[in-house]
Design a protein around this motif. Structure first.
Motif, PDB file in Angstrom:
ATOM      1  N   ALA A  90      -2.084   8.845   0.119  1.00 37.18           N
ATOM      2  CA  ALA A  90      -2.447   8.294  -1.193  1.00 37.18           C
ATOM      3  C   ALA A  90      -2.457   6.770  -1.139  1.00 37.18           C
ATOM      4  CB  ALA A  90      -1.481   8.792  -2.263  1.00 37.18           C
ATOM      5  N   ARG A  91      -1.426   6.192  -0.514  1.00 38.99           N
ATOM      6  CA  ARG A  91      -1.357   4.732  -0.376  1.00 38.99           C
ATOM      7  C   ARG A  91      -2.583   4.191   0.364  1.00 38.99           C
ATOM      8  NH1 ARG A  91       2.591   2.882   4.031  1.00 38.99           N
ATOM      9  NH2 ARG A  91       0.868   3.799   5.187  1.00 38.99           N
ATOM     10  N   ASP A  92      -2.918   4.832   1.470  1.00 33.66           N
ATOM     11  CA  ASP A  92      -4.050   4.360   2.267  1.00 33.66           C
ATOM     12  C   ASP A  92      -5.362   4.480   1.502  1.00 33.66           C
ATOM     13  OD1 ASP A  92      -2.193   3.845   4.226  1.00 33.66           O
ATOM     14  OD2 ASP A  92      -2.691   5.614   5.435  1.00 33.66           O
ATOM     15  N   ARG A  93      -5.550   5.570   0.797  1.00 38.20           N
ATOM     16  CA  ARG A  93      -6.771   5.755   0.002  1.00 38.20           C
ATOM     17  C   ARG A  93      -6.860   4.711  -1.100  1.00 38.20           C
ATOM     18  NH1 ARG A  93      -8.930  11.162  -3.135  1.00 38.20           N
ATOM     19  NH2 ARG A  93     -10.513  10.066  -4.330  1.00 38.20           N
ATOM     20  N   LEU A  94      -5.744   4.472  -1.776  1.00 33.59           N
ATOM     21  CA  LEU A  94      -5.725   3.474  -2.843  1.00 33.59           C
ATOM     22  C   LEU A  94      -6.060   2.086  -2.302  1.00 33.59           C
ATOM     23  CD1 LEU A  94      -2.686   4.955  -4.648  1.00 33.59           C
ATOM     24  CD2 LEU A  94      -4.858   4.442  -5.793  1.00 33.59           C
ATOM     25  N   ARG A  95      -5.442   1.714  -1.198  1.00 32.78           N
ATOM     26  CA  ARG A  95      -5.733   0.409  -0.589  1.00 32.78           C
ATOM     27  C   ARG A  95      -7.208   0.305  -0.194  1.00 32.78           C
ATOM     28  NH1 ARG A  95      -0.604  -0.559   3.419  1.00 32.78           N
ATOM     29  NH2 ARG A  95       0.726  -1.647   1.945  1.00 32.78           N
ATOM     30  N   ASP A  96      -7.749   1.386   0.380  1.00 27.48           N
ATOM     31  CA  ASP A  96      -9.164   1.391   0.768  1.00 27.48           C
ATOM     32  C   ASP A  96     -10.077   1.191  -0.433  1.00 27.48           C
ATOM     33  OD1 ASP A  96      -8.419   1.791   3.392  1.00 27.48           O
ATOM     34  OD2 ASP A  96      -8.939   3.936   3.417  1.00 27.48           O
ATOM     35  N   ASN A  97      -9.589   1.560  -1.623  1.00 25.73           N
ATOM     36  CA  ASN A  97     -10.370   1.413  -2.849  1.00 25.73           C
ATOM     37  C   ASN A  97      -9.993   0.157  -3.631  1.00 25.73           C
ATOM     38  OD1 ASN A  97     -12.248   3.815  -3.290  1.00 25.73           O
ATOM     39  ND2 ASN A  97     -10.360   4.770  -2.555  1.00 25.73           N
ATOM     40  N   GLY A  98      -9.223  -0.745  -2.995  1.00 25.75           N
ATOM     41  CA  GLY A  98      -8.932  -2.038  -3.599  1.00 25.75           C
ATOM     42  C   GLY A  98      -7.686  -2.109  -4.461  1.00 25.75           C
ATOM     43  N   ALA A  99      -6.922  -1.032  -4.559  1.00 27.81           N
ATOM     44  CA  ALA A  99      -5.697  -1.066  -5.363  1.00 27.81           C
ATOM     45  C   ALA A  99      -4.600  -1.793  -4.602  1.00 27.81           C
ATOM     46  CB  ALA A  99      -5.254   0.348  -5.718  1.00 27.81           C
ATOM     47  N   ARG A 100      -3.756  -2.492  -5.354  1.00 29.68           N
ATOM     48  CA  ARG A 100      -2.634  -3.208  -4.753  1.00 29.68           C
ATOM     49  C   ARG A 100      -1.355  -2.376  -4.856  1.00 29.68           C
ATOM     50  NH1 ARG A 100      -3.561  -8.488  -8.183  1.00 29.68           N
ATOM     51  NH2 ARG A 100      -4.560  -6.924  -9.480  1.00 29.68           N
ATOM     52  N   VAL A 101      -0.710  -2.185  -3.723  1.00 30.46           N
ATOM     53  CA  VAL A 101       0.568  -1.480  -3.672  1.00 30.46           C
ATOM     54  C   VAL A 101       1.658  -2.542  -3.664  1.00 30.46           C
ATOM     55  CG1 VAL A 101       1.985   0.141  -2.364  1.00 30.46           C
ATOM     56  CG2 VAL A 101      -0.501   0.408  -2.385  1.00 30.46           C
ATOM     57  N   LEU A 102       2.611  -2.416  -4.558  1.00 33.41           N
ATOM     58  CA  LEU A 102       3.670  -3.419  -4.681  1.00 33.41           C
ATOM     59  C   LEU A 102       4.748  -3.226  -3.612  1.00 33.41           C
ATOM     60  CD1 LEU A 102       4.029  -3.406  -8.564  1.00 33.41           C
ATOM     61  CD2 LEU A 102       2.711  -4.976  -7.137  1.00 33.41           C
ATOM     62  N   GLY A 103       5.502  -4.282  -3.358  1.00 36.15           N
ATOM     63  CA  GLY A 103       6.645  -4.206  -2.466  1.00 36.15           C
ATOM     64  C   GLY A 103       6.320  -4.020  -1.005  1.00 36.15           C
ATOM     65  N   GLY A 104       5.167  -4.449  -0.560  1.00 41.23           N
ATOM     66  CA  GLY A 104       4.827  -4.346   0.844  1.00 41.23           C
ATOM     67  C   GLY A 104       4.189  -3.031   1.251  1.00 41.23           C
ATOM     68  N   GLY A 105       4.207  -2.039   0.389  1.00 42.12           N
ATOM     69  CA  GLY A 105       3.511  -0.786   0.676  1.00 42.12           C
ATOM     70  C   GLY A 105       4.309   0.279   1.376  1.00 42.12           C
ATOM     71  N   ASP A 106       5.550  -0.011   1.754  1.00 41.55           N
ATOM     72  CA  ASP A 106       6.372   1.026   2.367  1.00 41.55           C
ATOM     73  C   ASP A 106       7.136   1.771   1.285  1.00 41.55           C
ATOM     74  OD1 ASP A 106       5.653   0.426   5.019  1.00 41.55           O
ATOM     75  OD2 ASP A 106       7.116  -1.209   5.083  1.00 41.55           O
ATOM     76  N   PRO A 107       7.069   3.106   1.286  1.00 35.75           N
ATOM     77  CA  PRO A 107       7.788   3.868   0.260  1.00 35.75           C
ATOM     78  C   PRO A 107       9.297   3.637   0.331  1.00 35.75           C
ATOM     79  CG  PRO A 107       6.243   5.276   1.449  1.00 35.75           C
ATOM     80  CD  PRO A 107       6.316   3.969   2.188  1.00 35.75           C
ATOM     81  N   LYS A 108       9.922   3.669  -0.843  1.00 36.17           N
ATOM     82  CA  LYS A 108      11.383   3.657  -0.964  1.00 36.17           C
ATOM     83  C   LYS A 108      11.794   5.015  -1.511  1.00 36.17           C
ATOM     84  CE  LYS A 108      12.001  -1.247  -1.978  1.00 36.17           C
ATOM     85  NZ  LYS A 108      12.550  -2.201  -2.933  1.00 36.17           N
ATOM     86  N   ILE A 109      13.035   5.349  -1.361  1.00 31.87           N
ATOM     87  CA  ILE A 109      13.534   6.599  -1.923  1.00 31.87           C
ATOM     88  C   ILE A 109      13.850   6.363  -3.394  1.00 31.87           C
ATOM     89  CG2 ILE A 109      15.334   8.373  -1.815  1.00 31.87           C
ATOM     90  CD1 ILE A 109      13.293   8.368   0.514  1.00 31.87           C
ATOM     91  N   GLY A 110      13.302   7.215  -4.259  1.00 27.45           N
ATOM     92  CA  GLY A 110      13.478   7.084  -5.701  1.00 27.45           C
ATOM     93  C   GLY A 110      14.633   7.922  -6.238  1.00 27.45           C
ATOM     94  N   ALA A 111      14.698   8.014  -7.548  1.00 25.10           N
ATOM     95  CA  ALA A 111      15.793   8.688  -8.237  1.00 25.10           C
ATOM     96  C   ALA A 111      15.873  10.182  -7.938  1.00 25.10           C
ATOM     97  CB  ALA A 111      15.672   8.485  -9.746  1.00 25.10           C
TER      98      ALA A 111
END
Length: 134
Positions: A90-111
């Protein structure tokens, strides 16, 4: 690509008064507070039949939501979380379509103990989007 709505997050100055409204006036089940130091917040989840409401409180003065709460002292919608089957794809597809991923793009563990990413609100009609691995 996106799956079901996981939760809508509301940033608040203090969790307990906000949770009390959901528990009392709305009769909802509310989880225990969960500090997330890596994200700079403490959260509770209001359980709904088809989704959740996440209430977020800043964890310390350096919290990334501290300024947001200062601008919205009564609370406000902070972000919307959607599930995705493969967060890296999903991250790669979004970036390929011009979307900006915050925080460097590496997933963090959420709640929920799963990888999460945040997408820049200016790319999504002014809404901060969280993606969570399903």
């Amino acid at each position: 690509m996106i799956g079901r709505l996981n939760h809508v997050a509301i940033a608040v100055k203090a969790l307990e008064p906000a949770a009390a409204v959901y528990r009392g006036a709305l009769g909802a089940s509310v989880s225990a507070p969960q500090p997330l130091p890596e994200h700079g917040v403490t959260v509770v989840f209001v359980e709904l039949p088809n989704s959740k409401i996440e209430l977020l409180e800043p964890l310390g003065e350096a919290s990334p939501i501290a300024d947001f709460v200062a601008r919205n002292p009564k609370g406000a919608v902070h972000h919307i979380c959607y599930e995705v089957d493969d967060i890296l794809a999903a991250r790669d597809r979004l970036r390929d379509n011009g979307a900006r991923v915050l925080g460097g793009g590496d997933p963090k563990i959420g709640a929920h103990g799963k990888p999460v990413l945040f997408l820049h609100p200016n790319d999504f009609s002014g809404v901060l989007i969280e993606l969570e691995q399903a």
